[in-house]
Motif scaffolding. Structure first.
Motif, PDB file in Angstrom:
ATOM      1  N   TRP A 203       0.527  -1.260  -0.129  1.00 47.10           N
ATOM      2  CA  TRP A 203      -0.076  -0.024  -0.004  1.00 47.10           C
ATOM      3  C   TRP A 203       0.959   1.382   0.028  1.00 47.10           C
ATOM      4  N   SER A 204       2.083   1.070   0.504  1.00 46.77           N
ATOM      5  CA  SER A 204       3.055   2.323   0.482  1.00 46.77           C
ATOM      6  C   SER A 204       3.385   2.613  -0.926  1.00 46.77           C
ATOM      7  N   ASN A 205       3.707   1.544  -1.551  1.00 49.92           N
ATOM      8  CA  ASN A 205       4.238   1.810  -2.883  1.00 49.92           C
ATOM      9  C   ASN A 205       2.887   2.408  -3.982  1.00 49.92           C
ATOM     10  N   LYS A 206       1.693   2.110  -3.607  1.00 52.78           N
ATOM     11  CA  LYS A 206       0.522   2.826  -4.093  1.00 52.78           C
ATOM     12  C   LYS A 206       0.306   3.933  -3.728  1.00 52.78           C
ATOM     13  N   TYR A 207       0.435   4.421  -2.562  1.00 50.45           N
ATOM     14  CA  TYR A 207       0.438   5.920  -1.822  1.00 50.45           C
ATOM     15  C   TYR A 207       1.719   6.459  -1.347  1.00 50.45           C
ATOM     16  N   PRO A 208       2.567   6.574  -2.140  1.00 54.33           N
ATOM     17  CA  PRO A 208       3.976   6.870  -1.385  1.00 54.33           C
ATOM     18  C   PRO A 208       4.080   8.138  -0.645  1.00 54.33           C
ATOM     19  N   ASN A 209       3.020   8.946  -0.817  1.00 53.58           N
ATOM     20  CA  ASN A 209       3.211  10.402   0.096  1.00 53.58           C
ATOM     21  C   ASN A 209       1.990  10.142   1.236  1.00 53.58           C
ATOM     22  N   ASP A 210       1.623   9.158   1.492  1.00 54.35           N
ATOM     23  CA  ASP A 210       0.357   8.890   2.339  1.00 54.35           C
ATOM     24  C   ASP A 210       0.339   7.767   3.371  1.00 54.35           C
ATOM     25  N   LEU A 211       1.274   7.929   4.252  1.00 51.59           N
ATOM     26  CA  LEU A 211       1.664   6.749   5.208  1.00 51.59           C
ATOM     27  C   LEU A 211       0.283   6.396   5.935  1.00 51.59           C
ATOM     28  N   ASP A 212      -0.373   7.359   6.181  1.00 49.26           N
ATOM     29  CA  ASP A 212      -1.762   7.096   6.839  1.00 49.26           C
ATOM     30  C   ASP A 212      -2.653   6.323   6.133  1.00 49.26           C
ATOM     31  N   LYS A 213      -2.835   6.507   4.995  1.00 55.26           N
ATOM     32  CA  LYS A 213      -3.783   5.641   4.219  1.00 55.26           C
ATOM     33  C   LYS A 213      -3.186   4.192   4.085  1.00 55.26           C
ATOM     34  N   ALA A 214      -1.972   4.074   3.814  1.00 56.56           N
ATOM     35  CA  ALA A 214      -1.241   2.792   3.615  1.00 56.56           C
ATOM     36  C   ALA A 214      -1.622   1.977   4.799  1.00 56.56           C
ATOM     37  N   ALA A 215      -1.382   2.766   5.945  1.00 56.06           N
ATOM     38  CA  ALA A 215      -1.468   1.990   7.243  1.00 56.06           C
ATOM     39  C   ALA A 215      -2.995   1.432   7.370  1.00 56.06           C
ATOM     40  N   GLU A 216      -4.054   2.433   7.151  1.00 59.53           N
ATOM     41  CA  GLU A 216      -5.298   2.073   7.192  1.00 59.53           C
ATOM     42  C   GLU A 216      -5.748   1.060   6.335  1.00 59.53           C
ATOM     43  N   LEU A 217      -5.343   1.022   5.136  1.00 58.56           N
ATOM     44  CA  LEU A 217      -5.330  -0.196   4.324  1.00 58.56           C
ATOM     45  C   LEU A 217      -4.922  -1.367   4.684  1.00 58.56           C
TER      46      LEU A 217
END
Length: 74
Positions: free
Chosen positions: A8-22
């Motif tokens: 998810w961090s690769n898909k949203y590289p500038n949004d760690l919050d979103k990556a962690a939520e997913l």
């Protein structure tokens, strides 16, 4: 969890919050499906060894419903 967070961090590289939520939502959905399947089959989830329902949870992993939101502490 680590693999999901990395993906998810690769898909949203500038949004760690979103990556962690997913990532957390994917794991939660996987665990809930595993428990539900075994309870439906009549297994005692407290005393039985459970096999995680990874294949059956593919859609939950790809498109998890976010139920837990990230919260920043400063």
């Amino acid at each position: 969890m680590t693999a999901l967070l990395l993906g998810w961090s690769n898909k949203y590289p500038n949004d760690l919050d979103k990556a962690a939520e997913l990532a957390v939502s994917s794991v939660q959905a996987l665990l809930l499906r595993t428990l539900a399947d075994y309870q439906k089959a009549g297994y005692d989830c407290q005393s039985s060894s459970l096999e995680i329902r990874l294949i059956q949870s593919q859609d939950d992993i790809r498109n998890p419903e976010v139920k837990y939101r990230a919260k920043r502490y400063v």
